[in-house]
Design a protein around this motif. Structure first.
Motif, PDB file in Angstrom:
ATOM      1  N   UNK A 233       0.796  -1.221   0.000  1.00 30.77           N
ATOM      2  CA  UNK A 233       0.000   0.000   0.000  1.00 30.77           C
ATOM      3  C   UNK A 233       0.830   1.272   0.000  1.00 30.77           C
ATOM      4  N   UNK A 234       2.148   1.123   0.001  1.00 31.75           N
ATOM      5  CA  UNK A 234       3.012   2.303  -0.006  1.00 31.75           C
ATOM      6  C   UNK A 234       4.252   2.030  -0.873  1.00 31.75           C
ATOM      7  N   UNK A 235       4.060   1.815  -2.177  1.00 30.77           N
ATOM      8  CA  UNK A 235       5.201   1.514  -3.048  1.00 30.77           C
ATOM      9  C   UNK A 235       6.181   2.674  -3.193  1.00 30.77           C
ATOM     10  N   UNK A 236       5.757   3.856  -2.791  1.00 26.26           N
ATOM     11  CA  UNK A 236       6.609   5.047  -2.884  1.00 26.26           C
ATOM     12  C   UNK A 236       7.842   4.950  -1.986  1.00 26.26           C
ATOM     13  N   UNK A 237       7.858   3.992  -1.069  1.00 24.71           N
ATOM     14  CA  UNK A 237       8.974   3.911  -0.127  1.00 24.71           C
ATOM     15  C   UNK A 237      10.308   3.704  -0.835  1.00 24.71           C
ATOM     16  N   UNK A 238      10.285   3.029  -1.991  1.00 23.09           N
ATOM     17  CA  UNK A 238      11.551   2.777  -2.691  1.00 23.09           C
ATOM     18  C   UNK A 238      12.178   4.080  -3.184  1.00 23.09           C
ATOM     19  N   UNK A 239      11.403   4.899  -3.886  1.00 24.02           N
ATOM     20  CA  UNK A 239      11.956   6.171  -4.372  1.00 24.02           C
ATOM     21  C   UNK A 239      12.236   7.141  -3.229  1.00 24.02           C
ATOM     22  N   UNK A 240      11.437   7.071  -2.163  1.00 21.14           N
ATOM     23  CA  UNK A 240      11.698   7.934  -1.013  1.00 21.14           C
ATOM     24  C   UNK A 240      13.052   7.600  -0.384  1.00 21.14           C
ATOM     25  N   UNK A 241      13.362   6.308  -0.276  1.00 23.89           N
ATOM     26  CA  UNK A 241      14.659   5.901   0.276  1.00 23.89           C
ATOM     27  C   UNK A 241      15.785   6.339  -0.654  1.00 23.89           C
ATOM     28  N   UNK A 242      15.620   6.120  -1.953  1.00 22.35           N
ATOM     29  CA  UNK A 242      16.670   6.495  -2.905  1.00 22.35           C
ATOM     30  C   UNK A 242      16.964   7.995  -2.852  1.00 22.35           C
ATOM     31  N   UNK A 243      15.903   8.785  -2.799  1.00 23.38           N
ATOM     32  CA  UNK A 243      16.070  10.240  -2.755  1.00 23.38           C
ATOM     33  C   UNK A 243      16.788  10.664  -1.474  1.00 23.38           C
ATOM     34  N   UNK A 244      16.408  10.047  -0.374  1.00 28.14           N
ATOM     35  CA  UNK A 244      17.012  10.399   0.920  1.00 28.14           C
ATOM     36  C   UNK A 244      18.482   9.999   0.970  1.00 28.14           C
ATOM     37  N   UNK A 245      18.810   8.832   0.428  1.00 31.72           N
ATOM     38  CA  UNK A 245      20.203   8.402   0.412  1.00 31.72           C
ATOM     39  C   UNK A 245      21.047   9.316  -0.476  1.00 31.72           C
ATOM     40  N   UNK A 246      20.451   9.820  -1.555  1.00 31.32           N
ATOM     41  CA  UNK A 246      21.199  10.649  -2.505  1.00 31.32           C
ATOM     42  C   UNK A 246      21.351  12.091  -2.035  1.00 31.32           C
ATOM     43  N   UNK A 247      20.329  12.601  -1.331  1.00 30.67           N
ATOM     44  CA  UNK A 247      20.313  14.041  -1.032  1.00 30.67           C
ATOM     45  C   UNK A 247      20.261  14.371   0.467  1.00 30.67           C
ATOM     46  N   UNK A 248      19.869  13.410   1.296  1.00 29.36           N
ATOM     47  CA  UNK A 248      19.661  13.707   2.713  1.00 29.36           C
ATOM     48  C   UNK A 248      18.352  14.415   2.978  1.00 29.36           C
ATOM     49  N   UNK A 249      17.541  14.568   1.942  1.00 27.55           N
ATOM     50  CA  UNK A 249      16.250  15.249   2.096  1.00 27.55           C
ATOM     51  C   UNK A 249      15.105  14.275   1.862  1.00 27.55           C
ATOM     52  N   UNK A 250      13.992  14.535   2.528  1.00 29.23           N
ATOM     53  CA  UNK A 250      12.832  13.667   2.381  1.00 29.23           C
ATOM     54  C   UNK A 250      11.915  14.188   1.281  1.00 29.23           C
ATOM     55  N   UNK A 251      11.434  13.294   0.462  1.00 26.60           N
ATOM     56  CA  UNK A 251      10.427  13.656  -0.539  1.00 26.60           C
ATOM     57  C   UNK A 251       9.096  13.935   0.157  1.00 26.60           C
ATOM     58  N   UNK A 252       8.305  14.802  -0.449  1.00 29.38           N
ATOM     59  CA  UNK A 252       6.949  15.005   0.058  1.00 29.38           C
ATOM     60  C   UNK A 252       6.169  13.704  -0.101  1.00 29.38           C
ATOM     61  N   UNK A 253       5.266  13.401   0.828  1.00 28.61           N
ATOM     62  CA  UNK A 253       4.473  12.175   0.689  1.00 28.61           C
ATOM     63  C   UNK A 253       3.591  12.245  -0.548  1.00 28.61           C
TER      64      UNK A 253
END
Length: 332
Positions: A233-253
């Motif tokens: 129910x939350x497939x966005x977790x993969x791109x959210x993790x990738x973005x955070x690892x790359x930038x240190x910033x969290x994507x908007x939900x």
């Protein structure tokens, strides 16, 4: 770049766990679209494949956009597992994966899944036979041990590597723990950092946020992370993790509209793949997670779980869009 044999799976790959009655092609489609690097099918019974059981055979369905993908098999008989691996290979996945981790009673107490952790020599023999039988790379998913007193995961890793597996995913719990308590990644770290281990080691258990993914990556040094329940129910977790690892910033939900789009896409594929009502029924387990934390959603969710047809389900989703379409979403 992490490689399983000669298959490149990313700098720090995020794997979708094989989950029974969850990791089917419709679910995998939304996860791939949202950043999963490597996915596995639901686990497939070796006996079912050999008997041509329809449910087992349908689990062999894979699509080109999913690649790289592994087919996961389980069973307690060495000969059956050899033959099931050969059948799975004919479906042309990138990998054959062996399930030595399933903790549920009907599997583990028959000596399959995590049950084989009570017989490591048999686990080694079974793995060796499968590696010899197929040309595709073989990987394994397992747990730390049957219980705390039988944790021999480093020995397991060495023996399986010696007979030819190309990667190992370790869930940081014992079979006795099921999914309770906290996963202990210190054992995973011990395997990863041992000088005799040269295959990729992936960690699994409790990763449910970008912050935790980074913390565990930095602390335990694994080659990648496998995510299971947190992706339902939350497939966005993969791109959210990738973005955070790359930038240190969290994507908007994801916005409500994005959630709705994922549900519609998932539902459409589910109905097409399972041919009608069965796809509608199997989709019902996902609504709670897709719409978690939305005030006032409960009566609509109840209707989604009760609607018998695709058209009626779409009508409820249209209502949801009218009512909640402009809502700001809180953080996951």
């Amino acid at each position: 770049m992490v490689k399983i044999a000669d298959i490149e799976v990313g700098e720090f790959p995020l794997l979708l766990a094989p989950m029974e009655d969850v990791s089917d092609p419709p679910f995998r489609a939304v996860c791939k679209e949202n950043g999963a690097d490597l996915m596995y099918t639901e686990f497939i019974s070796s006996e079912g494949l050999i008997r041509d059981a329809a449910k087992s055979l349908q689990k062999l369905d894979i699509y080109d956009y999913e690649r790289p993908i592994g087919i996961q098999i389980f069973g307690d008989k060495i000969e059956s597992m050899r033959e099931a691996a050969a059948i799975a290979e004919e479906a042309n996945p990138e990998l054959i994966d062996i399930n030595y981790g399933c903790p549920v009673k009907k599997v583990a107490c028959k000596g399959a899944g995590a049950g084989i952790l009570l017989d490591i020599p048999k686990m080694e023999r079974m793995t060796a036979e499968i590696v010899k039988r197929v040309n595709k790379p073989v990987t394994v998913k397992t747990r730390l041990g049957w219980d705390h007193d039988t944790i021999k995961i480093l020995e397991v890793a060495k023996r399986l590597q010696d007979v030819g597996i190309q990667a190992l995913t370790i869930h940081g719990r014992t079979r006795q723990q099921m999914y309770k308590g906290e996963a202990d990644w210190s054992y995973i770290e011990e395997v990863k950092n041992h000088p005799d281990i040269h295959i990729p080691i992936f960690g699994n258990g409790d990763i449910d946020s970008p912050e935790k993914a980074k913390e565990y990556k930095d602390t335990y040094g694994v080659d990648g992370i496998m995510i299971g329940r947190a992706a339902i129910g939350y497939p966005w977790i993969f791109n959210e993790i990738k973005h955070y690892l790359a930038t240190g910033e969290k994507l908007a939900p994801p916005t409500f509209q994005q959630r709705l789009a994922a549900v519609r896409s998932h539902l459409k594929f589910s109905v097409e793949w399972k041919e009608g009502n069965k796809g509608i029924f199997e989709m019902r387990r996902h609504y709670t997670n897709y719409f978690r934390g939305i005030p006032g959603i409960k009566p609509y969710r109840a209707r989604l779980v009760e609607t018998p047809t695709y058209e009626e389900t779409l009508a409820v989703l249209d209502e949801l869009e009218n009512v909640f379409g402009d809502m700001e979403m809180a953080e996951h």
